[in-house]
Design a protein around this motif. Structure first.
Motif, PDB file in Angstrom:
ATOM      1  N   GLU A  94       0.841  -1.191   0.000  1.00 33.94           N
ATOM      2  CA  GLU A  94       0.000   0.000   0.000  1.00 33.94           C
ATOM      3  C   GLU A  94       0.881   1.248   0.000  1.00 33.94           C
ATOM      4  O   GLU A  94       1.833   1.329   0.772  1.00 33.94           O
ATOM      5  CB  GLU A  94      -0.887  -0.022   1.253  1.00 33.94           C
ATOM      6  CG  GLU A  94      -1.969   1.027   1.257  1.00 33.94           C
ATOM      7  CD  GLU A  94      -2.979   0.801   2.399  1.00 33.94           C
ATOM      8  OE1 GLU A  94      -3.032  -0.313   2.948  1.00 33.94           O
ATOM      9  OE2 GLU A  94      -3.702   1.749   2.728  1.00 33.94           O
ATOM     10  N   GLY A  95       0.550   2.191  -0.871  1.00 29.50           N
ATOM     11  CA  GLY A  95       1.316   3.432  -0.939  1.00 29.50           C
ATOM     12  C   GLY A  95       2.439   3.410  -1.957  1.00 29.50           C
ATOM     13  O   GLY A  95       2.946   4.458  -2.343  1.00 29.50           O
ATOM     14  N   LYS A 153      -5.500  -5.929   2.846  1.00 24.70           N
ATOM     15  CA  LYS A 153      -5.245  -4.737   3.665  1.00 24.70           C
ATOM     16  C   LYS A 153      -5.127  -5.177   5.111  1.00 24.70           C
ATOM     17  O   LYS A 153      -5.739  -6.171   5.523  1.00 24.70           O
ATOM     18  CB  LYS A 153      -6.397  -3.736   3.549  1.00 24.70           C
ATOM     19  CG  LYS A 153      -6.406  -2.926   2.272  1.00 24.70           C
ATOM     20  CD  LYS A 153      -7.429  -1.785   2.354  1.00 24.70           C
ATOM     21  CE  LYS A 153      -7.499  -1.032   1.023  1.00 24.70           C
ATOM     22  NZ  LYS A 153      -8.451   0.087   1.062  1.00 24.70           N
ATOM     23  N   LEU A 171      -5.670  -3.797   9.069  1.00 28.75           N
ATOM     24  CA  LEU A 171      -6.221  -2.728   9.903  1.00 28.75           C
ATOM     25  C   LEU A 171      -5.253  -2.389  11.025  1.00 28.75           C
ATOM     26  O   LEU A 171      -4.350  -3.156  11.333  1.00 28.75           O
ATOM     27  CB  LEU A 171      -7.563  -3.175  10.493  1.00 28.75           C
ATOM     28  CG  LEU A 171      -8.666  -3.464   9.488  1.00 28.75           C
ATOM     29  CD1 LEU A 171      -9.997  -3.677  10.191  1.00 28.75           C
ATOM     30  CD2 LEU A 171      -8.810  -2.307   8.501  1.00 28.75           C
ATOM     31  N   PRO A 172      -5.465  -1.209  11.626  1.00 25.03           N
ATOM     32  CA  PRO A 172      -4.583  -0.762  12.714  1.00 25.03           C
ATOM     33  C   PRO A 172      -4.448  -1.804  13.829  1.00 25.03           C
ATOM     34  O   PRO A 172      -3.397  -1.914  14.451  1.00 25.03           O
ATOM     35  CB  PRO A 172      -5.288   0.490  13.251  1.00 25.03           C
ATOM     36  CG  PRO A 172      -6.148   0.957  12.149  1.00 25.03           C
ATOM     37  CD  PRO A 172      -6.498  -0.223  11.315  1.00 25.03           C
ATOM     38  N   GLN A 189      -5.751  -6.858  12.272  1.00 27.59           N
ATOM     39  CA  GLN A 189      -6.591  -7.759  11.495  1.00 27.59           C
ATOM     40  C   GLN A 189      -6.294  -7.593  10.016  1.00 27.59           C
ATOM     41  O   GLN A 189      -6.035  -6.497   9.544  1.00 27.59           O
ATOM     42  CB  GLN A 189      -8.076  -7.450  11.739  1.00 27.59           C
ATOM     43  CG  GLN A 189      -8.578  -7.824  13.087  1.00 27.59           C
ATOM     44  CD  GLN A 189     -10.093  -7.712  13.138  1.00 27.59           C
ATOM     45  OE1 GLN A 189     -10.813  -8.689  13.116  1.00 27.59           O
ATOM     46  NE2 GLN A 189     -10.579  -6.489  13.195  1.00 27.59           N
ATOM     47  N   ARG A 190      -6.385  -8.701   9.290  1.00 22.35           N
ATOM     48  CA  ARG A 190      -6.132  -8.641   7.864  1.00 22.35           C
ATOM     49  C   ARG A 190      -7.379  -9.027   7.089  1.00 22.35           C
ATOM     50  O   ARG A 190      -8.145  -9.878   7.521  1.00 22.35           O
ATOM     51  CB  ARG A 190      -4.999  -9.603   7.491  1.00 22.35           C
ATOM     52  CG  ARG A 190      -4.648  -9.582   6.015  1.00 22.35           C
ATOM     53  CD  ARG A 190      -3.425 -10.413   5.712  1.00 22.35           C
ATOM     54  NE  ARG A 190      -3.627 -11.828   5.951  1.00 22.35           N
ATOM     55  CZ  ARG A 190      -2.962 -12.796   5.303  1.00 22.35           C
ATOM     56  NH1 ARG A 190      -2.018 -12.478   4.424  1.00 22.35           N
ATOM     57  NH2 ARG A 190      -3.189 -14.052   5.569  1.00 22.35           N
ATOM     58  N   GLN A 191      -7.589  -8.364   5.975  1.00 22.09           N
ATOM     59  CA  GLN A 191      -8.683  -8.763   5.086  1.00 22.09           C
ATOM     60  C   GLN A 191      -8.118  -8.993   3.701  1.00 22.09           C
ATOM     61  O   GLN A 191      -7.502  -8.101   3.121  1.00 22.09           O
ATOM     62  CB  GLN A 191      -9.770  -7.689   5.034  1.00 22.09           C
ATOM     63  CG  GLN A 191     -10.905  -8.014   4.071  1.00 22.09           C
ATOM     64  CD  GLN A 191     -11.706  -9.231   4.507  1.00 22.09           C
ATOM     65  OE1 GLN A 191     -12.065  -9.365   5.662  1.00 22.09           O
ATOM     66  NE2 GLN A 191     -11.972 -10.152   3.572  1.00 22.09           N
ATOM     67  N   ILE A 192      -8.338 -10.183   3.184  1.00 22.65           N
ATOM     68  CA  ILE A 192      -7.953 -10.502   1.809  1.00 22.65           C
ATOM     69  C   ILE A 192      -9.122 -10.144   0.912  1.00 22.65           C
ATOM     70  O   ILE A 192     -10.270 -10.461   1.224  1.00 22.65           O
ATOM     71  CB  ILE A 192      -7.591 -11.994   1.687  1.00 22.65           C
ATOM     72  CG1 ILE A 192      -6.285 -12.261   2.440  1.00 22.65           C
ATOM     73  CG2 ILE A 192      -7.476 -12.401   0.228  1.00 22.65           C
ATOM     74  CD1 ILE A 192      -5.879 -13.718   2.502  1.00 22.65           C
ATOM     75  N   MET A 193      -8.835  -9.460  -0.198  1.00 21.52           N
ATOM     76  CA  MET A 193      -9.921  -8.939  -1.021  1.00 21.52           C
ATOM     77  C   MET A 193      -9.965  -9.544  -2.413  1.00 21.52           C
ATOM     78  O   MET A 193     -10.867  -9.231  -3.194  1.00 21.52           O
ATOM     79  CB  MET A 193      -9.779  -7.433  -1.134  1.00 21.52           C
ATOM     80  CG  MET A 193      -9.833  -6.765   0.223  1.00 21.52           C
ATOM     81  SD  MET A 193      -9.092  -5.145   0.181  1.00 21.52           S
ATOM     82  CE  MET A 193      -7.438  -5.584  -0.355  1.00 21.52           C
ATOM     83  N   MET A 231      -0.695   2.578  -5.087  1.00 19.95           N
ATOM     84  CA  MET A 231      -1.427   1.396  -4.599  1.00 19.95           C
ATOM     85  C   MET A 231      -2.251   1.778  -3.366  1.00 19.95           C
ATOM     86  O   MET A 231      -1.749   2.407  -2.451  1.00 19.95           O
ATOM     87  CB  MET A 231      -0.447   0.289  -4.210  1.00 19.95           C
ATOM     88  CG  MET A 231       0.187  -0.441  -5.370  1.00 19.95           C
ATOM     89  SD  MET A 231      -1.020  -1.288  -6.422  1.00 19.95           S
ATOM     90  CE  MET A 231      -1.483  -2.664  -5.360  1.00 19.95           C
ATOM     91  N   ASP A 232      -3.520   1.331  -3.364  1.00 19.41           N
ATOM     92  CA  ASP A 232      -4.342   1.576  -2.183  1.00 19.41           C
ATOM     93  C   ASP A 232      -4.505   0.287  -1.374  1.00 19.41           C
ATOM     94  O   ASP A 232      -5.345   0.208  -0.481  1.00 19.41           O
ATOM     95  CB  ASP A 232      -5.702   2.162  -2.570  1.00 19.41           C
ATOM     96  CG  ASP A 232      -6.467   1.251  -3.516  1.00 19.41           C
ATOM     97  OD1 ASP A 232      -6.131   0.065  -3.611  1.00 19.41           O
ATOM     98  OD2 ASP A 232      -7.412   1.747  -4.166  1.00 19.41           O
ATOM     99  N   HIS A 233      -3.715  -0.715  -1.715  1.00 19.25           N
ATOM    100  CA  HIS A 233      -3.723  -1.963  -0.949  1.00 19.25           C
ATOM    101  C   HIS A 233      -2.420  -2.694  -1.249  1.00 19.25           C
ATOM    102  O   HIS A 233      -1.638  -2.248  -2.090  1.00 19.25           O
ATOM    103  CB  HIS A 233      -4.920  -2.816  -1.342  1.00 19.25           C
ATOM    104  CG  HIS A 233      -4.923  -3.240  -2.780  1.00 19.25           C
ATOM    105  ND1 HIS A 233      -5.347  -2.415  -3.795  1.00 19.25           N
ATOM    106  CD2 HIS A 233      -4.510  -4.381  -3.379  1.00 19.25           C
ATOM    107  CE1 HIS A 233      -5.217  -3.045  -4.952  1.00 19.25           C
ATOM    108  NE2 HIS A 233      -4.702  -4.235  -4.727  1.00 19.25           N
ATOM    109  N   ASP A 257      -9.166 -15.017   6.762  1.00 17.54           N
ATOM    110  CA  ASP A 257      -8.922 -13.621   6.409  1.00 17.54           C
ATOM    111  C   ASP A 257      -9.629 -13.251   5.115  1.00 17.54           C
ATOM    112  O   ASP A 257      -9.913 -12.092   4.849  1.00 17.54           O
ATOM    113  CB  ASP A 257      -7.415 -13.367   6.263  1.00 17.54           C
ATOM    114  CG  ASP A 257      -6.723 -13.320   7.614  1.00 17.54           C
ATOM    115  OD1 ASP A 257      -7.417 -13.218   8.644  1.00 17.54           O
ATOM    116  OD2 ASP A 257      -5.481 -13.395   7.657  1.00 17.54           O
TER     117      ASP A 257
END
Lengths: 219, 219
Positions: B13-14, B32, B34-35, B38-42, B61-63, B155
DNA sequence: CGCTGTATTGACCTCCTTCAAATGCGGTGG
DNA sequence: CCACCGCATTTGAAGGAGGTCAATACAGCG
């Protein structure tokens, strides 16, 4: 160009229309309905958004679109879209860019649904809408018209309307928002963004497709 | 062209890289964090998929993207991508088309996470992977290599690994799948699709970007 | 003023999470 | 060939976030 009441389908799953629709006023949403009748809303469409560009490329809708509030809709023939995209690479590029932002929003919604508790889900959604509506001049610094039902909010976030109701009360009690008379006011924008862990990077605001250009396509 | 081990970041990301990556072998995923960790696979990326075309258009990149299994990766310079897309409208069109399909997948995932119970979530994901992998010749009629961890499945679907474990056992007990030695076998494809309420319309299989074309871009 | 749809509340239930421990297993070094 | 390590899977028990059902309150509207 036409007016449509609230809660009406603009296009349905499986349709193969020969024009593309553009929202000029009002809110609409993408959604799917499961065999057991449950509904999932997958995107909010606000003025300036193109509904179903997919159709021009993919040929067939894989979801439906309905209005949430009364809307003003412009129709653009698919032929016009194809001509625009082939003859004007910059427009083609802009539309593609727009599609990629929509994808970014979908990914963020996935994060929200997968990993955020209900209160932060709502908060995050409100932050996103505030920012998106500001970019098209439909939100003030901290508020906007929001005539969406608690039931619809539930269908958006995968929650029951009962739970949406309770969580909204929490947010009100926590002095984060005021939602009254179909208008949402964010008491302290920074605090809500912090609470929701909202980072607008995924909206790629720096280069949004100017609504003017989108509307220009209508003519 | 390079080889990458399992569980390594391909891009974060970035980042603002000046090339685009293409998966030739192995599985990768968009995600992504989270603070709170936790992770989320998209999304799952399979051979033939382009990782980060976004960057060429959106700039940033936003992820993040990481490998799930060992991968073989091709790099394509952004300049090459831009030249291809501007000089060859058909490629531009194909890539856009590809993006729209990815969007369709994201929408379906949103439905899954919002409105399907855990057992159907897993079943639906397996149906999707079976079909997608078949189109690139990496799945037989009813099975494919699947070295993804239960933690990673969690995730992906917004579940805990513990629950994924229990639900997998249900699916096994129900004679719907066999998951053993990093290979997933669907006992009765039609029955699983029915169970998961799987309708492949959203994959728009009729016109997928031929992996050959994608790989051709690498040279 | 009654009708209709939305918001609100309460009681109960369950799917899924968390925590913690145990089991299994492929690799690695002795 | 075996002991050991690290990692993934499995299992159990207890708790919590959110769902369902059903009744009530409320607001806009003809």
């Amino acid at each position: 160009m036409r007016h449509v009441g609230a809660r009406e389908d603009l296009i349905r799953e499986g349709d193969r229309p020969d024009d593309v629709q553009l929202i000029l006023e009002g809110f609409a949403c993408r959604y799917k309905v499961l065999p057991d009748g449950q509904r999932q809303i997958m995107a909010y469409l606000i003025p300036g958004d193109i509904c179903d560009l997919h159709v021009a490329i993919l040929g067939q809708m894989d979801h439906s679109i309905a209005t949430l509030t009364p809307c003003k809709i412009a129709h653009i023939s698919q032929a016009a879209v194809l001509e625009l995209t082939t003859k004007h690479p910059s427009i083609h590029h802009a539309l593609w860019w727009n599609t990629l932002v929509d994808e970014g929003i979908l990914r963020e919604w996935l994060v929200t649904m997968g990993r955020r508790p209900a209160d932060k889900q709502l908060a995050h959604l409100f932050c996103e809408l505030l920012v998106r509506l500001q970019t098209v001049g439909l939100a003030s610094q901290n508020s906007f018209d929001f005539g969406v039902t608690q039931e619809e909010l539930g269908d958006t976030l995968g929650l029951s309307s009962v739970h949406v109701n309770r969580v909204l009360q929490q947010l009100r009690d926590g002095d984060l928002i005021v939602l009254k008379d179909k208008r949402l006011t964010v008491v302290d924008v920074e605090r809500l963004k912090l609470f929701a862990d909202f980072d607008p990077l995924y909206l790629h605001l720096t280069r949004r497709l100017p609504p003017a250009l989108a509307q220009g396509m209508a003519s």
